[in-house]
Design a protein around this motif. Structure first.
Motif, PDB file in Angstrom:
ATOM      1  N   PHE A 264       0.822  -1.212   0.000  1.00 40.87           N
ATOM      2  CA  PHE A 264       0.000   0.000   0.000  1.00 40.87           C
ATOM      3  C   PHE A 264       0.856   1.262   0.000  1.00 40.87           C
ATOM      4  CE2 PHE A 264      -2.670   3.057   2.558  1.00 40.87           C
ATOM      5  CZ  PHE A 264      -3.627   3.284   1.590  1.00 40.87           C
ATOM      6  N   ILE A 265       2.038   1.192   0.617  1.00 40.00           N
ATOM      7  CA  ILE A 265       2.902   2.367   0.742  1.00 40.00           C
ATOM      8  C   ILE A 265       3.252   2.978  -0.601  1.00 40.00           C
ATOM      9  CG2 ILE A 265       5.285   3.050   1.336  1.00 40.00           C
ATOM     10  CD1 ILE A 265       5.015   1.342   3.859  1.00 40.00           C
ATOM     11  N   VAL A 266       3.462   2.163  -1.619  1.00 39.85           N
ATOM     12  CA  VAL A 266       3.899   2.700  -2.920  1.00 39.85           C
ATOM     13  C   VAL A 266       2.740   2.971  -3.871  1.00 39.85           C
ATOM     14  CG1 VAL A 266       6.195   1.669  -2.737  1.00 39.85           C
ATOM     15  CG2 VAL A 266       4.355   0.381  -3.861  1.00 39.85           C
ATOM     16  N   THR A 267       1.507   2.871  -3.392  1.00 39.06           N
ATOM     17  CA  THR A 267       0.370   3.175  -4.251  1.00 39.06           C
ATOM     18  C   THR A 267       0.165   4.689  -4.348  1.00 39.06           C
ATOM     19  OG1 THR A 267      -1.231   3.127  -2.428  1.00 39.06           O
ATOM     20  CG2 THR A 267      -0.779   1.029  -3.571  1.00 39.06           C
ATOM     21  N   PRO A 268      -0.432   5.158  -5.442  1.00 44.60           N
ATOM     22  CA  PRO A 268      -0.747   6.587  -5.541  1.00 44.60           C
ATOM     23  C   PRO A 268      -1.626   7.086  -4.401  1.00 44.60           C
ATOM     24  CG  PRO A 268      -0.908   5.559  -7.690  1.00 44.60           C
ATOM     25  CD  PRO A 268      -0.701   4.437  -6.705  1.00 44.60           C
ATOM     26  N   GLN A 269      -2.516   6.237  -3.889  1.00 47.48           N
ATOM     27  CA  GLN A 269      -3.388   6.673  -2.801  1.00 47.48           C
ATOM     28  C   GLN A 269      -2.577   7.057  -1.565  1.00 47.48           C
ATOM     29  OE1 GLN A 269      -6.301   3.772  -1.572  1.00 47.48           O
ATOM     30  NE2 GLN A 269      -7.497   5.258  -0.418  1.00 47.48           N
ATOM     31  N   PHE A 270      -1.622   6.222  -1.172  1.00 51.04           N
ATOM     32  CA  PHE A 270      -0.758   6.529  -0.031  1.00 51.04           C
ATOM     33  C   PHE A 270       0.164   7.693  -0.361  1.00 51.04           C
ATOM     34  CE2 PHE A 270       2.987   6.301   2.537  1.00 51.04           C
ATOM     35  CZ  PHE A 270       2.645   5.688   3.740  1.00 51.04           C
ATOM     36  N   GLN A 271       0.835   7.609  -1.479  1.00 51.37           N
ATOM     37  CA  GLN A 271       1.861   8.592  -1.818  1.00 51.37           C
ATOM     38  C   GLN A 271       1.295   9.990  -1.998  1.00 51.37           C
ATOM     39  OE1 GLN A 271       5.445   8.201  -2.304  1.00 51.37           O
ATOM     40  NE2 GLN A 271       4.867   6.547  -0.907  1.00 51.37           N
ATOM     41  N   SER A 272       0.064  10.100  -2.461  1.00 54.11           N
ATOM     42  CA  SER A 272      -0.529  11.425  -2.662  1.00 54.11           C
ATOM     43  C   SER A 272      -0.830  12.120  -1.338  1.00 54.11           C
ATOM     44  CB  SER A 272      -1.800  11.313  -3.505  1.00 54.11           C
ATOM     45  OG  SER A 272      -2.795  10.554  -2.812  1.00 54.11           O
ATOM     46  N   TYR A 281       8.759  15.110  -0.041  1.00 48.91           N
ATOM     47  CA  TYR A 281       8.542  14.578  -1.379  1.00 48.91           C
ATOM     48  C   TYR A 281       8.084  13.125  -1.278  1.00 48.91           C
ATOM     49  CZ  TYR A 281      11.475  18.561  -2.767  1.00 48.91           C
ATOM     50  OH  TYR A 281      12.001  19.816  -2.940  1.00 48.91           O
ATOM     51  N   PRO A 282       7.087  12.718  -2.062  1.00 46.53           N
ATOM     52  CA  PRO A 282       6.686  11.311  -2.056  1.00 46.53           C
ATOM     53  C   PRO A 282       7.747  10.449  -2.727  1.00 46.53           C
ATOM     54  CG  PRO A 282       5.500  12.526  -3.752  1.00 46.53           C
ATOM     55  CD  PRO A 282       6.297  13.541  -2.987  1.00 46.53           C
ATOM     56  N   ALA A 283       7.915   9.232  -2.213  1.00 42.34           N
ATOM     57  CA  ALA A 283       8.980   8.360  -2.706  1.00 42.34           C
ATOM     58  C   ALA A 283       8.586   7.548  -3.925  1.00 42.34           C
ATOM     59  CB  ALA A 283       9.427   7.406  -1.592  1.00 42.34           C
ATOM     60  N   ALA A 284       7.294   7.527  -4.253  1.00 40.01           N
ATOM     61  CA  ALA A 284       6.848   6.690  -5.364  1.00 40.01           C
ATOM     62  C   ALA A 284       5.728   7.384  -6.142  1.00 40.01           C
ATOM     63  CB  ALA A 284       6.382   5.321  -4.863  1.00 40.01           C
ATOM     64  N   LEU A 285       5.983   8.639  -6.478  1.00 38.73           N
ATOM     65  CA  LEU A 285       5.015   9.403  -7.256  1.00 38.73           C
ATOM     66  C   LEU A 285       5.780  10.304  -8.206  1.00 38.73           C
ATOM     67  CD1 LEU A 285       1.851   9.576  -7.080  1.00 38.73           C
ATOM     68  CD2 LEU A 285       2.172  11.731  -5.847  1.00 38.73           C
ATOM     69  N   PRO A 286       5.495  10.236  -9.508  1.00 41.47           N
ATOM     70  CA  PRO A 286       6.221  11.075 -10.460  1.00 41.47           C
ATOM     71  C   PRO A 286       6.049  12.557 -10.156  1.00 41.47           C
ATOM     72  CG  PRO A 286       4.917   9.395 -11.597  1.00 41.47           C
ATOM     73  CD  PRO A 286       4.499   9.374 -10.163  1.00 41.47           C
ATOM     74  N   ARG A 287       7.077  13.333 -10.486  1.00 40.70           N
ATOM     75  CA  ARG A 287       7.064  14.760 -10.188  1.00 40.70           C
ATOM     76  C   ARG A 287       5.839  15.453 -10.771  1.00 40.70           C
ATOM     77  NH1 ARG A 287      11.183  18.655  -8.950  1.00 40.70           N
ATOM     78  NH2 ARG A 287      10.594  20.750  -9.605  1.00 40.70           N
ATOM     79  N   GLU A 288       5.393  15.034 -11.943  1.00 41.05           N
ATOM     80  CA  GLU A 288       4.241  15.691 -12.555  1.00 41.05           C
ATOM     81  C   GLU A 288       2.955  15.482 -11.754  1.00 41.05           C
ATOM     82  OE1 GLU A 288       5.042  11.877 -15.051  1.00 41.05           O
ATOM     83  OE2 GLU A 288       6.213  13.481 -14.082  1.00 41.05           O
ATOM     84  N   ASP A 289       2.964  14.512 -10.845  1.00 37.39           N
ATOM     85  CA  ASP A 289       1.787  14.263 -10.015  1.00 37.39           C
ATOM     86  C   ASP A 289       1.898  14.905  -8.637  1.00 37.39           C
ATOM     87  OD1 ASP A 289       0.603  12.773 -12.035  1.00 37.39           O
ATOM     88  OD2 ASP A 289       1.459  10.886 -11.333  1.00 37.39           O
ATOM     89  N   TRP A 290       2.986  15.620  -8.371  1.00 39.81           N
ATOM     90  CA  TRP A 290       3.121  16.342  -7.109  1.00 39.81           C
ATOM     91  C   TRP A 290       2.187  17.550  -7.124  1.00 39.81           C
ATOM     92  CZ3 TRP A 290       9.153  17.037  -6.472  1.00 39.81           C
ATOM     93  CH2 TRP A 290       9.752  15.772  -6.388  1.00 39.81           C
ATOM     94  N   PRO A 291       1.781  18.030  -5.958  1.00 41.97           N
ATOM     95  CA  PRO A 291       1.034  19.297  -5.908  1.00 41.97           C
ATOM     96  C   PRO A 291       1.862  20.429  -6.523  1.00 41.97           C
ATOM     97  CG  PRO A 291       0.943  18.172  -3.800  1.00 41.97           C
ATOM     98  CD  PRO A 291       1.944  17.432  -4.615  1.00 41.97           C
ATOM     99  N   GLU A 292       1.183  21.405  -7.098  1.00 38.07           N
ATOM    100  CA  GLU A 292       1.884  22.491  -7.784  1.00 38.07           C
ATOM    101  C   GLU A 292       2.898  23.175  -6.875  1.00 38.07           C
ATOM    102  OE1 GLU A 292       0.858  26.659 -10.215  1.00 38.07           O
ATOM    103  OE2 GLU A 292      -0.745  25.385  -9.432  1.00 38.07           O
ATOM    104  N   GLY A 293       2.535  23.367  -5.610  1.00 42.81           N
ATOM    105  CA  GLY A 293       3.447  24.029  -4.680  1.00 42.81           C
ATOM    106  C   GLY A 293       4.753  23.280  -4.483  1.00 42.81           C
ATOM    107  N   PHE A 294       4.753  21.967  -4.696  1.00 44.70           N
ATOM    108  CA  PHE A 294       5.975  21.175  -4.610  1.00 44.70           C
ATOM    109  C   PHE A 294       6.745  21.184  -5.925  1.00 44.70           C
ATOM    110  CE2 PHE A 294       4.172  19.881  -0.710  1.00 44.70           C
ATOM    111  CZ  PHE A 294       5.180  19.320   0.051  1.00 44.70           C
ATOM    112  N   ARG A 295       6.016  21.162  -7.026  1.00 42.68           N
ATOM    113  CA  ARG A 295       6.687  21.197  -8.324  1.00 42.68           C
ATOM    114  C   ARG A 295       7.448  22.509  -8.514  1.00 42.68           C
ATOM    115  NH1 ARG A 295       1.591  19.559 -10.144  1.00 42.68           N
ATOM    116  NH2 ARG A 295       1.366  21.500 -11.342  1.00 42.68           N
ATOM    117  N   GLU A 296       7.001  23.574  -7.840  1.00 42.00           N
ATOM    118  CA  GLU A 296       7.632  24.885  -7.990  1.00 42.00           C
ATOM    119  C   GLU A 296       8.859  25.067  -7.108  1.00 42.00           C
ATOM    120  OE1 GLU A 296       4.415  27.451  -7.019  1.00 42.00           O
ATOM    121  OE2 GLU A 296       3.524  27.408  -9.036  1.00 42.00           O
TER     122      GLU A 296
END
Length: 328
Positions: A264-272, A281-296
């Protein structure tokens, strides 16, 4: 990771018998205090996982590595989460943990990860965070920070704090003579606190210009506090990378449930949940799926990181350089 003062769900494919067993099971997760704060990731993770497993997830809170070192094979933990990567050798030395069983290809860390026991769930870079209204010319290198004489800085003690230890290891890597670097930096260090929250609180109160924290700290200030006056100084030499880990206990009475949680830890549900609850930073989520405030957020050009053997080997010399340099 950043401690605020403040997925694909697994399919139900096991059949009715296992579902009934799961409903009667309790998964005991040892976690740091901050993890289960109302504003932290723990409550949402508990709710989401219980909805998937039909079980009960209970947290036992505290300093997880000292706790398992004390308990040994008497531990009641099924899962331990929140192990800092600088503590991995100590944790592994207990012999308590089983392989995590998760495909590392799911990870999106800036470094490769092949450890079969400890599974990353978040990470960040250590950084000196500053008040943009108090510091209009932040240092752009560690060498420049050392050479300055106009800043007031709060840090954490490497003997009691994982972030402080990471700073000691960072300086041990960057400087040929870390003891001299500490001596040169000492006049600007106005306080050394036992932990992160004390020094960060001083920074928020305006008592210091800069504080040892993380590159993700400004995201919390902007997104949670609507405060855009906090930034992280990005250094040319690179930044020490901190990683938080999870592991499953080999002696668990609930191995299937423990494995389900590790998956479950590496699923998008957990990582988001990680960016805006653990402010890392999430360990198993692509940068494009990070919140905008983190991508910046500005990202250092290079990551400095020690594997657990190197961290364990350099720990005592790095702490001694801190002690000797600060008392010159």
């Amino acid at each position: 990771m950043h401690r605020t003062i403040a997925g694909l769900a697994l399919g139900l494919i096991a059949g009715p018998a296992l579902a009934q067993d799961s409903a009667s099971q309790t998964l005991t997760v040892y976690a740091p205090d901050y993890f289960a704060f109302e504003s932290g990731p723990g409550p949402a993770i508990k709710q989401a996982f219980e909805a998937e497993c039909g079980c009960t997830l209970d947290y036992v809170l505290g300093e997880v590595v000292p706790q398992i070192l004390l308990e040994g094979d008497r531990t009641e933990a099924d899962i331990v989460i929140g192990i800092d990567s600088t503590q991995a050798a100590q944790a592994r030395g207990t012999g308590l943990f089983a392989p995590h069983g998760v495909d590392a290809a799911a990870l999106t860390l800036p470094i490769g990860w092949e450890d079969e026991t400890f599974l990353p769930f978040d990470w960040s870079y250590l950084a000196f965070v500053y008040d943009t209204e108090a510091v209009d010319n932040p240092p752009t290198s560690f060498a420049e920070l050392i050479a300055r004489d106009d800043l007031s800085i709060a840090i954490q003690d490497p003997r009691s704090s994982v972030s402080g230890l990471s700073l000691a290891l960072w300086m041990d890597t960057v400087f040929d003579d870390a003891e001299q670097a500490w001596a040169d930096l000492a006049p600007q260090i106005v306080t050394v606190t036992p932990g992160w929250s004390e020094s960060y609180g001083l920074f928020l109160d305006g008592e210091v210009d800069m504080v040892l924290s993380y590159t993700t700290s400004p995201a919390y200030q902007r997104m949670a506090e609507n405060d855009d006056t906090v930034a992280a100084a990005i250094f040319d030499e690179g930044h020490y990378m901190t990683i938080e880990l999870a592991a499953q206990v080999a002696g668990t009475d609930n191995p299937e449930l423990a494995q389900q949680f590790m998956d479950f830890i590496v699923t998008p549900q957990f990582q988001s949940m990680i960016p805006t609850a653990n402010w890392s930073y999430p360990a198993a989520l692509p940068r494009e799926d990070w919140p905008e405030g983190f991508r910046e957020l500005p990202i250092p050009d290079s990551a400095i990181w020690h594997d657990e053997e190197t961290a364990a080997e350099r720990r005592d010399p790095a702490i001694e350089a801190f002690r000797s340099g600060m008392t010159r």
